[in-house]
Design a protein around this motif. Structure first.
Motif, PDB file in Angstrom:
ATOM      1  N   UNK A  56       7.766  -3.332  -9.487  1.00  0.00           N
ATOM      2  CA  UNK A  56       8.381  -4.645  -9.344  1.00  0.00           C
ATOM      3  C   UNK A  56       9.208  -4.834  -8.094  1.00  0.00           C
ATOM      4  N   UNK A  57       9.453  -3.780  -7.342  1.00  0.00           N
ATOM      5  CA  UNK A  57      10.238  -3.912  -6.113  1.00  0.00           C
ATOM      6  C   UNK A  57       9.370  -4.457  -4.975  1.00  0.00           C
ATOM      7  N   UNK A  58      10.000  -5.172  -4.061  1.00  0.00           N
ATOM      8  CA  UNK A  58       9.327  -5.672  -2.862  1.00  0.00           C
ATOM      9  C   UNK A  58       9.778  -4.811  -1.684  1.00  0.00           C
ATOM     10  N   UNK A  59       8.818  -4.215  -0.993  1.00  0.00           N
ATOM     11  CA  UNK A  59       9.126  -3.280   0.089  1.00  0.00           C
ATOM     12  C   UNK A  59       8.505  -3.743   1.399  1.00  0.00           C
ATOM     13  N   UNK A  60       9.294  -3.744   2.445  1.00  0.00           N
ATOM     14  CA  UNK A  60       8.825  -4.060   3.794  1.00  0.00           C
ATOM     15  C   UNK A  60       8.764  -2.763   4.593  1.00  0.00           C
ATOM     16  N   UNK A  61       7.603  -2.476   5.174  1.00  0.00           N
ATOM     17  CA  UNK A  61       7.413  -1.249   5.945  1.00  0.00           C
ATOM     18  C   UNK A  61       6.914  -1.609   7.335  1.00  0.00           C
ATOM     19  N   UNK A  62       7.726  -1.332   8.344  1.00  0.00           N
ATOM     20  CA  UNK A  62       7.296  -1.609   9.714  1.00  0.00           C
ATOM     21  C   UNK A  62       6.462  -0.443  10.237  1.00  0.00           C
ATOM     22  N   UNK A  63       5.576  -0.731  11.165  1.00  0.00           N
ATOM     23  CA  UNK A  63       4.687   0.314  11.677  1.00  0.00           C
ATOM     24  C   UNK A  63       3.828   0.886  10.566  1.00  0.00           C
ATOM     25  N   UNK A  64       3.430   0.031   9.635  1.00  0.00           N
ATOM     26  CA  UNK A  64       2.732   0.491   8.441  1.00  0.00           C
ATOM     27  C   UNK A  64       1.225   0.610   8.561  1.00  0.00           C
ATOM     28  N   UNK A  65       0.688   0.403   9.759  1.00  0.00           N
ATOM     29  CA  UNK A  65      -0.765   0.409   9.908  1.00  0.00           C
ATOM     30  C   UNK A  65      -1.356   1.799  10.084  1.00  0.00           C
ATOM     31  N   UNK A  66      -0.517   2.793  10.342  1.00  0.00           N
ATOM     32  CA  UNK A  66      -1.045   4.143  10.556  1.00  0.00           C
ATOM     33  C   UNK A  66       0.055   5.171  10.328  1.00  0.00           C
ATOM     34  N   UNK A  67      -0.334   6.432  10.328  1.00  0.00           N
ATOM     35  CA  UNK A  67       0.613   7.537  10.273  1.00  0.00           C
ATOM     36  C   UNK A  67       1.546   7.508   9.085  1.00  0.00           C
ATOM     37  N   UNK A  68       2.818   7.804   9.345  1.00  0.00           N
ATOM     38  CA  UNK A  68       3.821   7.861   8.282  1.00  0.00           C
ATOM     39  C   UNK A  68       3.974   6.504   7.607  1.00  0.00           C
ATOM     40  N   UNK A  69       3.915   5.433   8.375  1.00  0.00           N
ATOM     41  CA  UNK A  69       4.042   4.100   7.795  1.00  0.00           C
ATOM     42  C   UNK A  69       2.964   3.813   6.775  1.00  0.00           C
ATOM     43  N   UNK A  70       1.733   4.152   7.114  1.00  0.00           N
ATOM     44  CA  UNK A  70       0.642   3.951   6.157  1.00  0.00           C
ATOM     45  C   UNK A  70       0.848   4.817   4.919  1.00  0.00           C
ATOM     46  N   UNK A  71       1.249   6.062   5.129  1.00  0.00           N
ATOM     47  CA  UNK A  71       1.491   6.944   3.995  1.00  0.00           C
ATOM     48  C   UNK A  71       2.539   6.375   3.058  1.00  0.00           C
ATOM     49  N   UNK A  72       3.610   5.816   3.632  1.00  0.00           N
ATOM     50  CA  UNK A  72       4.676   5.225   2.817  1.00  0.00           C
ATOM     51  C   UNK A  72       4.175   3.989   2.074  1.00  0.00           C
TER      52      UNK A  72
END
Length: 261
Positions: free
Chosen positions: A7-23
């Motif tokens: 139910x949480x809303x999460x914003x992840x920058x640099x999320x297209x690859x690497x650590x960001x994608x993993x997160x």
């Protein structure tokens, strides 16, 4: 245990690859609605499709983290679509290595703009929306380079060290305001991500290719192996969840013992 950030809303920058994608993939798997931002639109869309195919909820927004107007727009879109923001993972970053004697002011400022200004802008514009929802968790991606120096990485170390202390200062400010917002930093070690394509060759004189991370880890890391984005994502998940409700201003070091040696 599933649903740790349900139910949480999460914003992840640099999320297209690497650590960001993993997160992004890890948080979505545990029930979060994930908003991925990046400049790599095709890869961002690919991550969204992968998450949705696995039954998760995700969306992608084009986003230059050095642009304050872009931050305002991203947060406004999250407010309109979801009415809340519970988690911010300030992950977007670049690594530009090389001798300090040869580094140009333009290169210095470019790295600072992404790695430090981007984190500042994210925190500044996310906190008001988090406060409206009763609190949240801000997770700033630093590095082991924010804890110890590294030759030919002076600029990168400066930005990541800045993220470390910026995090602690904002954590105290939010704690003093009793706003329910926790702020922590994560410090990855040698992790297999695309960032090595930018810094690897410049940190070793005469090299023209990224370093061999397996060989580097065998020598430098007490556990003897490199890490992967999911190793960092597991730590981010804990900081994003209510399991870490009593943790703020902390440094989560995930490096196989690299900084212990």
């Amino acid at each position: 245990m599933a649903g740790r950030v349900d139910g949480k809303v999460a914003l992840i920058t640099g999320g297209a690859s690497g650590i960001g994608r993993g997160c992004a993939e890890r948080l979505a798997k545990e029930g979060a609605v994930v908003v991925i931002t990046d400049l790599q639109d095709a890869k961002g869309d690919e991550v969204v499709r992968a998450i949705q195919s696995a039954g998760g909820r995700a969306e992608y927004l084009h986003h230059d983290v050095t642009d304050e107007a872009a931050w305002i727009s991203v947060v406004d879109q999250i407010r309109t679509r979801h009415a809340r923001l519970d988690v911010l993972v300030n992950n977007a970053g670049i690594g530009l290595g090389g001798s300090i004697l040869e580094m140009t002011l333009e290169t210095w400022r470019k790295q600072t703009a992404v790695n430090l200004d981007g984190v500042f802008l994210g925190v500044k514009h996310a906190i008001p929306l988090m406060r409206q929802g009763g609190g949240g968790s801000i997770i700033n991606m630093s590095s082991v380079a924010g804890l110890k120096g590294a030759a030919n990485l002076a600029g990168y170390c400066a930005t990541k060290g800045g993220v470390r202390l910026f995090t602690k200062a904002v954590a105290l400010e939010c704690a003093g305001a009793q706003d329910g917002v926790r702020v922590n930093s994560v410090h990855p070690g040698i992790i297999e991500t695309p960032i090595w394509e930018g810094i690897g060759a410049t940190t070793t004189p005469g090299a023209n290719a990224p370093p061999d991370l397996d060989a580097m880890s065998a020598v430098a890391v007490p556990l003897g192996v490199k890490g992967y984005p999911e190793d960092i994502a597991n730590g981010v998940l804990w900081l994003a969840s209510d399991e870490s409700r009593y943790v703020t201003g902390a440094e989560l070091v995930i490096d196989g013992g690299l900084t212990v040696r």
